[in-house]
Design an enzyme around this catalytic site. Structure first.
Site, PDB file in Angstrom:
ATOM      1  N   ASP A   1      -6.608   0.090  -1.848  1.00 28.20           N
ATOM      2  CA  ASP A   1      -5.743   1.271  -1.905  1.00 28.20           C
ATOM      3  C   ASP A   1      -4.854   1.283  -3.140  1.00 28.20           C
ATOM      4  O   ASP A   1      -4.168   2.271  -3.405  1.00 28.20           O
ATOM      5  CB  ASP A   1      -4.896   1.398  -0.632  1.00 28.20           C
ATOM      6  CG  ASP A   1      -4.118   0.148  -0.284  1.00 28.20           C
ATOM      7  OD1 ASP A   1      -4.646  -0.963  -0.467  1.00 28.20           O
ATOM      8  OD2 ASP A   1      -2.977   0.264   0.197  1.00 28.20           O
ATOM      9  N   HIS A   2      -4.883   0.195  -3.910  1.00 30.10           N
ATOM     10  CA  HIS A   2      -4.076   0.100  -5.133  1.00 30.10           C
ATOM     11  C   HIS A   2      -4.916   0.052  -6.409  1.00 30.10           C
ATOM     12  O   HIS A   2      -4.349   0.001  -7.503  1.00 30.10           O
ATOM     13  CB  HIS A   2      -3.186  -1.138  -5.071  1.00 30.10           C
ATOM     14  CG  HIS A   2      -2.203  -1.098  -3.951  1.00 30.10           C
ATOM     15  ND1 HIS A   2      -0.885  -0.731  -4.111  1.00 30.10           N
ATOM     16  CD2 HIS A   2      -2.371  -1.354  -2.620  1.00 30.10           C
ATOM     17  CE1 HIS A   2      -0.272  -0.768  -2.936  1.00 30.10           C
ATOM     18  NE2 HIS A   2      -1.158  -1.151  -2.021  1.00 30.10           N
TER      19      HIS A   2
ATOM     20  N   HIS B   1      -1.790  -5.385  -7.397  1.00 29.61           N
ATOM     21  CA  HIS B   1      -2.747  -6.338  -6.856  1.00 29.61           C
ATOM     22  C   HIS B   1      -4.083  -5.622  -6.658  1.00 29.61           C
ATOM     23  O   HIS B   1      -4.216  -4.435  -6.982  1.00 29.61           O
ATOM     24  CB  HIS B   1      -2.234  -6.965  -5.561  1.00 29.61           C
ATOM     25  CG  HIS B   1      -2.088  -6.005  -4.427  1.00 29.61           C
ATOM     26  ND1 HIS B   1      -1.200  -4.953  -4.444  1.00 29.61           N
ATOM     27  CD2 HIS B   1      -2.720  -5.928  -3.212  1.00 29.61           C
ATOM     28  CE1 HIS B   1      -1.274  -4.282  -3.315  1.00 29.61           C
ATOM     29  NE2 HIS B   1      -2.190  -4.844  -2.559  1.00 29.61           N
TER      30      HIS B   1
ATOM     31  N   HIS C   1      -5.981  -5.079  -3.744  1.00 27.83           N
ATOM     32  CA  HIS C   1      -6.421  -4.412  -2.521  1.00 27.83           C
ATOM     33  C   HIS C   1      -6.842  -2.995  -2.886  1.00 27.83           C
ATOM     34  O   HIS C   1      -6.263  -2.359  -3.787  1.00 27.83           O
ATOM     35  CB  HIS C   1      -5.308  -4.403  -1.471  1.00 27.83           C
ATOM     36  CG  HIS C   1      -5.238  -5.683  -0.694  1.00 27.83           C
ATOM     37  ND1 HIS C   1      -4.061  -6.152  -0.151  1.00 27.83           N
ATOM     38  CD2 HIS C   1      -6.190  -6.604  -0.376  1.00 27.83           C
ATOM     39  CE1 HIS C   1      -4.292  -7.297   0.484  1.00 27.83           C
ATOM     40  NE2 HIS C   1      -5.574  -7.590   0.350  1.00 27.83           N
TER      41      HIS C   1
ATOM     42  N   HIS D   1       3.927   4.532   0.447  1.00 29.20           N
ATOM     43  CA  HIS D   1       2.964   3.564   0.996  1.00 29.20           C
ATOM     44  C   HIS D   1       3.102   3.472   2.516  1.00 29.20           C
ATOM     45  O   HIS D   1       3.299   2.403   3.086  1.00 29.20           O
ATOM     46  CB  HIS D   1       3.171   2.192   0.341  1.00 29.20           C
ATOM     47  CG  HIS D   1       2.028   1.240   0.592  1.00 29.20           C
ATOM     48  ND1 HIS D   1       1.980   0.408   1.682  1.00 29.20           N
ATOM     49  CD2 HIS D   1       0.904   0.968  -0.115  1.00 29.20           C
ATOM     50  CE1 HIS D   1       0.896  -0.344   1.642  1.00 29.20           C
ATOM     51  NE2 HIS D   1       0.215  -0.010   0.546  1.00 29.20           N
TER      52      HIS D   1
ATOM     53  N   HIS E   1       2.714 -11.485  -0.879  1.00 27.18           N
ATOM     54  CA  HIS E   1       1.756 -10.680  -0.139  1.00 27.18           C
ATOM     55  C   HIS E   1       0.620 -11.587   0.306  1.00 27.18           C
ATOM     56  O   HIS E   1       0.643 -12.806   0.059  1.00 27.18           O
ATOM     57  CB  HIS E   1       1.268  -9.535  -1.040  1.00 27.18           C
ATOM     58  CG  HIS E   1       0.488  -8.475  -0.323  1.00 27.18           C
ATOM     59  ND1 HIS E   1       0.862  -7.958   0.906  1.00 27.18           N
ATOM     60  CD2 HIS E   1      -0.660  -7.813  -0.674  1.00 27.18           C
ATOM     61  CE1 HIS E   1      -0.002  -7.035   1.273  1.00 27.18           C
ATOM     62  NE2 HIS E   1      -0.938  -6.935   0.350  1.00 27.18           N
TER      63      HIS E   1
END
Length: 319
Positions: free
Chosen positions: A67-68, A63, A65, A269, A143
């Protein structure tokens, strides 16, 4: 070096810490490299881990966000700068295509156009793998934004049995012919079938499940996998927060692994709210419900895919 292993580039969630970089996971599989969720700092972590841009064949995002995905610009530009010539396939949620474009073209560089885009949508979708030795499937998770989990699956095959081949007089080039055609006439005139000289060999499997609360889509992703990379953002005491923010606890990840018959569970994570002294609790909570192998991921770890099961081996069961 194992031909099938996970190189852990980062293990923190929303905020990196002194010990943990943002997410980043390179799965090496028979000469193919699948880079999952490269967060901020991934390019430097690649250097520290001895990973080259030439090792990347896939960039797979769960996805958008930060941090990804905030490592995407550096990785893409490194692929161009280092002169990677082979195709690199980028897989990402189609609903976030505008974010992909911004990341893909975040700065001025000499783009080499080797990166091809494969947006995904719908609840479940196979991804064309272009002759890779595995299939790739995505499933929509639960999510706060659209997020996908990944399942990598090697086709089933057979293991040839030397004693049975010898018994039937099948040797040399005849072995390959029997594998290809399924039947042949042996030197003594008998008809020999593949089933007579082999046993089934289940293909190995891996799954990547990040940023999701519990949902029905997880089970088919993790069913029978040899390696599961799963988020364990929270400890069980914070299960309410996990549900609210669309995440799993370590115990929930363990339960999913147990129910799916997973062989090796890699927990990652982790929320920055927990200190180093809390780390053993993640593995301990997962172990209360999962009797298989548990790896508490740390940056720069190398985690091998478990050796292939023999026909007589048993898969782990829940406690």
């Amino acid at each position: 070096m194992s031909s099938r292993e996970l190189v852990v580039l980062g293990t923190s969630s929303a905020v990196p810490t002194k010990q943990r970089n943002h997410n980043g996971y390179l799965l090496r599989w028979d000469g193919h490299g699948i880079l999952f969720d490269p967060g901020e700092g991934t390019q430097r972590q690649m250097v520290r881990a001895g990973v080259s841009a030439h090792d990347i064949d896939w960039i797979c995002l769960s996805h958008f966000h930060g941090d990804h995905c905030l490592g995407v610009p550096g990785v893409i530009q490194r692929i161009a700068r280092d002169g990677v010539e082979h195709p690199v396939r980028a897989v990402f949620p189609g609903s976030g295509e505008a974010y992909w474009r911004r990341l893909r073209h975040a700065a001025i560089f000499n783009d080499t156009q080797v990166v091809t885009e494969h947006p995904v949508d719908g609840d479940v979708m196979p991804v064309p793998t272009g002759g890779a030795p595995f299939g790739l499937t995505v499933r929509r998770l639960s999510h706060r934004v659209e997020s996908y989990g990944y399942r990598l699956e090697e086709p089933d095959g057979v293991t040839m049995l030397p004693d049975r081949l010898a018994r039937h007089g099948v040797e040399g080039p005849l072995v390959g012919r029997l594998q290809r055609e399924g039947t042949l006439t042996a030197p003594d005139g008998r008809t020999v079938t593949l089933d007579e000289c082999s046993v089934p060999r289940p293909g190995q499997k891996a799954a990547f499940v990040m940023d999701t609360r519990l949902c029905d889509a997880i089970a088919p992703l993790v069913d029978g996998v040899d390696l599961l990379i799963a988020e364990a953002t929270y400890l069980d005491a914070d299960a309410r927060l996990a549900e609210e923010y669309g995440h799993l606890t370590a115990a929930q990840a363990g339960r999913l692994a147990a129910e799916g018959g997973v062989r090796r569970l890699v927990l990652s994570h982790f929320s920055e709210r927990y200190g180093e002294e809390d780390e053993p609790r993640f593995a301990a909570e997962a172990a209360t419900v999962f009797g298989g192998d548990i790896v508490l991921a740390r940056d720069l770890d190398r985690v091998p895919v478990p050796p292939r099961l023999r026909q007589t081996d048993e898969t782990p069961t829940s406690r």
